[in-house]
Design a protein around this motif. Sequence first.
Motif, PDB file in Angstrom:
ATOM      1  N   VAL A  29     -12.341 -25.069 -32.249  1.00  0.00           N
ATOM      2  CA  VAL A  29     -12.926 -24.766 -33.557  1.00  0.00           C
ATOM      3  C   VAL A  29     -14.439 -24.945 -33.490  1.00  0.00           C
ATOM      4  CG1 VAL A  29     -12.996 -25.387 -36.004  1.00  0.00           C
ATOM      5  CG2 VAL A  29     -10.835 -25.482 -34.760  1.00  0.00           C
ATOM      6  N   GLY A  30     -14.878 -25.974 -32.787  1.00  0.00           N
ATOM      7  CA  GLY A  30     -16.314 -26.208 -32.641  1.00  0.00           C
ATOM      8  C   GLY A  30     -17.018 -25.056 -31.956  1.00  0.00           C
ATOM      9  N   VAL A  31     -16.429 -24.541 -30.893  1.00  0.00           N
ATOM     10  CA  VAL A  31     -17.032 -23.411 -30.172  1.00  0.00           C
ATOM     11  C   VAL A  31     -17.051 -22.168 -31.053  1.00  0.00           C
ATOM     12  CG1 VAL A  31     -16.799 -21.882 -28.185  1.00  0.00           C
ATOM     13  CG2 VAL A  31     -16.350 -24.336 -27.929  1.00  0.00           C
ATOM     14  N   TYR A  32     -15.931 -21.892 -31.693  1.00  0.00           N
ATOM     15  CA  TYR A  32     -15.827 -20.685 -32.522  1.00  0.00           C
ATOM     16  C   TYR A  32     -16.767 -20.745 -33.721  1.00  0.00           C
ATOM     17  CZ  TYR A  32     -13.508 -16.803 -34.945  1.00  0.00           C
ATOM     18  OH  TYR A  32     -13.227 -15.615 -35.568  1.00  0.00           O
ATOM     19  N   SER A  33     -16.813 -21.872 -34.399  1.00  0.00           N
ATOM     20  CA  SER A  33     -17.678 -21.999 -35.571  1.00  0.00           C
ATOM     21  C   SER A  33     -19.156 -21.977 -35.178  1.00  0.00           C
ATOM     22  CB  SER A  33     -17.358 -23.286 -36.337  1.00  0.00           C
ATOM     23  OG  SER A  33     -17.605 -24.429 -35.536  1.00  0.00           O
ATOM     24  N   PHE A  34     -19.480 -22.444 -33.972  1.00  0.00           N
ATOM     25  CA  PHE A  34     -20.855 -22.359 -33.476  1.00  0.00           C
ATOM     26  C   PHE A  34     -21.309 -20.901 -33.450  1.00  0.00           C
ATOM     27  CE2 PHE A  34     -23.685 -21.635 -29.847  1.00  0.00           C
ATOM     28  CZ  PHE A  34     -24.717 -22.541 -30.110  1.00  0.00           C
ATOM     29  N   GLN A  64     -19.814 -18.363 -35.044  1.00  0.00           N
ATOM     30  CA  GLN A  64     -19.741 -17.812 -36.392  1.00  0.00           C
ATOM     31  C   GLN A  64     -20.998 -18.117 -37.195  1.00  0.00           C
ATOM     32  OE1 GLN A  64     -15.998 -19.466 -37.848  1.00  0.00           O
ATOM     33  NE2 GLN A  64     -15.161 -17.406 -38.047  1.00  0.00           N
ATOM     34  N   SER A  65     -21.518 -19.316 -37.039  1.00  0.00           N
ATOM     35  CA  SER A  65     -22.698 -19.705 -37.814  1.00  0.00           C
ATOM     36  C   SER A  65     -23.892 -18.812 -37.518  1.00  0.00           C
ATOM     37  CB  SER A  65     -23.050 -21.172 -37.542  1.00  0.00           C
ATOM     38  OG  SER A  65     -23.460 -21.350 -36.201  1.00  0.00           O
ATOM     39  N   PHE A  66     -24.002 -18.326 -36.294  1.00  0.00           N
ATOM     40  CA  PHE A  66     -25.106 -17.436 -35.949  1.00  0.00           C
ATOM     41  C   PHE A  66     -24.799 -15.992 -36.343  1.00  0.00           C
ATOM     42  CE2 PHE A  66     -26.074 -21.033 -33.235  1.00  0.00           C
ATOM     43  CZ  PHE A  66     -27.451 -21.125 -33.353  1.00  0.00           C
ATOM     44  N   ALA A  67     -23.577 -15.561 -36.126  1.00  0.00           N
ATOM     45  CA  ALA A  67     -23.222 -14.181 -36.465  1.00  0.00           C
ATOM     46  C   ALA A  67     -23.321 -13.925 -37.966  1.00  0.00           C
ATOM     47  CB  ALA A  67     -21.807 -13.865 -35.970  1.00  0.00           C
ATOM     48  N   ASN A  68     -23.046 -14.942 -38.773  1.00  0.00           N
ATOM     49  CA  ASN A  68     -23.107 -14.797 -40.225  1.00  0.00           C
ATOM     50  C   ASN A  68     -24.537 -14.725 -40.751  1.00  0.00           C
ATOM     51  OD1 ASN A  68     -20.344 -14.894 -40.294  1.00  0.00           O
ATOM     52  ND2 ASN A  68     -20.225 -17.025 -40.934  1.00  0.00           N
ATOM     53  N   THR A  86      -2.064 -13.665 -32.425  1.00  0.00           N
ATOM     54  CA  THR A  86      -3.023 -13.391 -31.348  1.00  0.00           C
ATOM     55  C   THR A  86      -3.779 -14.625 -30.872  1.00  0.00           C
ATOM     56  OG1 THR A  86      -4.714 -12.764 -32.980  1.00  0.00           O
ATOM     57  CG2 THR A  86      -3.346 -11.006 -32.072  1.00  0.00           C
ATOM     58  N   ILE A  87      -4.126 -15.543 -31.793  1.00  0.00           N
ATOM     59  CA  ILE A  87      -4.945 -16.693 -31.397  1.00  0.00           C
ATOM     60  C   ILE A  87      -4.252 -17.564 -30.349  1.00  0.00           C
ATOM     61  CG2 ILE A  87      -5.900 -18.879 -32.244  1.00  0.00           C
ATOM     62  CD1 ILE A  87      -6.826 -17.373 -34.745  1.00  0.00           C
ATOM     63  N   PRO A  88      -2.953 -17.877 -30.483  1.00  0.00           N
ATOM     64  CA  PRO A  88      -2.323 -18.683 -29.424  1.00  0.00           C
ATOM     65  C   PRO A  88      -2.351 -18.021 -28.051  1.00  0.00           C
ATOM     66  CG  PRO A  88      -0.971 -18.696 -31.404  1.00  0.00           C
ATOM     67  CD  PRO A  88      -2.032 -17.663 -31.608  1.00  0.00           C
ATOM     68  N   HIS A  89      -2.431 -16.674 -27.999  1.00  0.00           N
ATOM     69  CA  HIS A  89      -2.407 -15.971 -26.712  1.00  0.00           C
ATOM     70  C   HIS A  89      -3.803 -15.582 -26.224  1.00  0.00           C
ATOM     71  CE1 HIS A  89       1.717 -15.318 -28.288  1.00  0.00           C
ATOM     72  NE2 HIS A  89       2.056 -15.457 -27.009  1.00  0.00           N
ATOM     73  N   PHE A  90      -4.698 -15.218 -27.131  1.00  0.00           N
ATOM     74  CA  PHE A  90      -6.009 -14.711 -26.724  1.00  0.00           C
ATOM     75  C   PHE A  90      -7.170 -15.589 -27.177  1.00  0.00           C
ATOM     76  CE2 PHE A  90      -3.152 -11.060 -27.204  1.00  0.00           C
ATOM     77  CZ  PHE A  90      -3.209 -10.536 -25.922  1.00  0.00           C
ATOM     78  N   GLY A  91      -6.880 -16.695 -27.830  1.00  0.00           N
ATOM     79  CA  GLY A  91      -7.914 -17.643 -28.199  1.00  0.00           C
ATOM     80  C   GLY A  91      -8.906 -17.096 -29.215  1.00  0.00           C
ATOM     81  N   ILE A  92     -10.139 -17.569 -29.125  1.00  0.00           N
ATOM     82  CA  ILE A  92     -11.129 -17.203 -30.129  1.00  0.00           C
ATOM     83  C   ILE A  92     -11.602 -15.752 -29.964  1.00  0.00           C
ATOM     84  CG2 ILE A  92     -11.876 -19.586 -30.419  1.00  0.00           C
ATOM     85  CD1 ILE A  92     -14.284 -19.041 -28.744  1.00  0.00           C
ATOM     86  N   LEU A  93     -11.421 -15.170 -28.802  1.00  0.00           N
ATOM     87  CA  LEU A  93     -11.724 -13.747 -28.655  1.00  0.00           C
ATOM     88  C   LEU A  93     -10.761 -12.922 -29.502  1.00  0.00           C
ATOM     89  CD1 LEU A  93     -13.393 -11.514 -27.361  1.00  0.00           C
ATOM     90  CD2 LEU A  93     -11.790 -11.515 -25.427  1.00  0.00           C
ATOM     91  N   GLY A  94      -9.499 -13.317 -29.523  1.00  0.00           N
ATOM     92  CA  GLY A  94      -8.525 -12.634 -30.366  1.00  0.00           C
ATOM     93  C   GLY A  94      -8.870 -12.770 -31.839  1.00  0.00           C
ATOM     94  N   ALA A  95      -9.354 -13.952 -32.250  1.00  0.00           N
ATOM     95  CA  ALA A  95      -9.767 -14.149 -33.640  1.00  0.00           C
ATOM     96  C   ALA A  95     -10.954 -13.255 -33.987  1.00  0.00           C
ATOM     97  CB  ALA A  95     -10.124 -15.615 -33.872  1.00  0.00           C
ATOM     98  N   SER A  96     -11.892 -13.089 -33.061  1.00  0.00           N
ATOM     99  CA  SER A  96     -13.069 -12.259 -33.290  1.00  0.00           C
ATOM    100  C   SER A  96     -12.684 -10.790 -33.445  1.00  0.00           C
ATOM    101  CB  SER A  96     -14.061 -12.415 -32.133  1.00  0.00           C
ATOM    102  OG  SER A  96     -14.430 -13.758 -31.951  1.00  0.00           O
ATOM    103  N   VAL A  97     -11.793 -10.322 -32.578  1.00  0.00           N
ATOM    104  CA  VAL A  97     -11.357  -8.923 -32.654  1.00  0.00           C
ATOM    105  C   VAL A  97     -10.614  -8.668 -33.964  1.00  0.00           C
ATOM    106  CG1 VAL A  97      -9.859  -7.181 -31.617  1.00  0.00           C
ATOM    107  CG2 VAL A  97     -11.289  -8.629 -30.159  1.00  0.00           C
TER     108      VAL A  97
END
Length: 440
Positions: A269-274, A276-280, A402-413
Motif C-alpha cells: 500500500v505504501g508503494v502504491y500510494s506513493f 498515486q500521490s504524484f499521479a494525482n 487482479t490485484i492478488p495475481h498482478f499486484g499494484i500494476l493490475g490495480a493501475s490498469v
Amino acid sequence: MAIRTRLTRGSGTTLRRLLPIDGIGRGGIVAAGATSIMLRALLLLGKFAFIVALARYTGPATVGLYALLVTIITISIYAMGLEIHTFTTREIVSDDEDGRGAEHIQSHLLTVGGAFLIALPVVYGFGIFLGIVGKFSFPLLAAILLCEAIGQELGRYLMVMMRPVASNLLQFIRGAAWMPVPLVALLTTTPVHTINIILWSWLAGASAACAFGLWMIRGYFVRAQRYRLAWLGQAFLSARHYFVVALLTQVQYYSDRFIVQRAMGESFVGVYSFYQSFANTMMTFVQTGVIAVLLPRLLRAAKQNERVVERKTLTSMLVWSMALALAISGVLAAAMPFLLNQVQKAAYASALPAFYVLLVGNLLLIAGIIAHLGLYARRRDADLMRVALGVIPLGLVINIFTIPHFGILGASVTFAVTALLELAAKSVLLWRLDRKSDIQ
C-alpha cells in the motif's frame, strides 16, 4: 469583499454584494487562477517533500498505514457530507433572492456534525477489520475527521462564492502547512510514534483551516438559524443522486488501497500510494487553475439556458484542462527516476511501470470529469449515478481478482480502464443531450 452582518429573508441585494454574480472579469480570472495555482503548487510541494521524506526515512509499511488513514478520512468526509453542498451551492450561485444563505450553510454544517457521530463507530469497526486499530491514536483520528469534514465544506463555499484564493489558502493550511513539524522530526530524530506525531500535526492544521474558513464567512453566523427537518429532506432529495456518484467516485479512487492491503500487506500500500500521490497531481492543478475558476460561469450559463456560453465554457475547460494535465504528466514522468534515487528503496523502483499507467489513467479521468461537469451543470444527476453504478462496482470486482495475481500494476490498469469507460459513457450522454437541445 466585506460580508454584511444581516442576512434575512428578502436580502437578495445583500447576497449580490456577497457574491459577484456578474462573474470575475477576464483579468480577474487570470489573477485568481494564477494565485490559486501558486497556492496549490505550494500545497503540492509540501506534500511531495513530506511523502518523499516519509518514504526515505521510514519503511513502506509506515507509508502504507499513513495512506490508509488518509483514505479512511477522505471517504468518510464524503459520506458525512451527503453531498448536500450540491444543493446549497446551486442555490447560492443562482442568486437565491430570499436570502436563505445563512440557513443553508448553518443547517449543512449541523448535518455534518450529526453525520460525524453516526460515522465514528463505523470508522472504528472498519479499522478493526483492517487490523490497524492499535497502531495509532483513534481519538486523534476522530478529531481530524470532524475538522476535515467541516474544512472541506467551508472550502467549497468559499469557492462557489468566487473567492478561490481564500478557498485555496484554506486548503493549504489544511493540507500542507502542518507538514514541516513531522518532517523536521523525521529529518532530525527517529520518532518512536511516527504516525501519532503526524496525526497531532495534521489535527493542528485541520483545526486552523476550520477557524480560518469560519472567520471568512462569519457573516453567515451572525444570527442563528432554526434547523428544519424539511430543509434536510429537500437538500438530500436534491443531492441523493450526486451523493451516490461522489461516494462511488471515492471508492473508485481509493478502494484499491484496501484490496492491496488485504491481499499483499501495508508495505505494498505504501508503494502504491506513493505513486498515486504524484499521479494525482495533475488533477489537483486542473481543479484549482481551470475547473474552479470556470465552474461558476458554467453553472450560471446552464441555469439561464445560455447554451452558446455553456458550450464555449465547457470547451475552454476541456482544452485548458488537458493542456495543463499533459504538461504536468510530462514533468512527472521525467522527474520520477530522480525522485526514486532520493528515496533509495528497491521496493519503489521495481513498481515504476505502475506509475506510468496511473498517469494515463489520470489523463482519461480528467477528460471524463469535464464531461461529468457538463452533465452536472444540466442537473443530470440521475444519469451520472447510473454511470457510476455501472462502471465503478465493475472496477471493484476486477480489482478483487487482479490485484492478488498482478499486484499494484493490475490495480493501475484497472483504474485506467474504468476511467476510459466512464469517459465514453459520459461523453455519449452529453452528446445526446446537446443534440436534443439543438432539435428543440
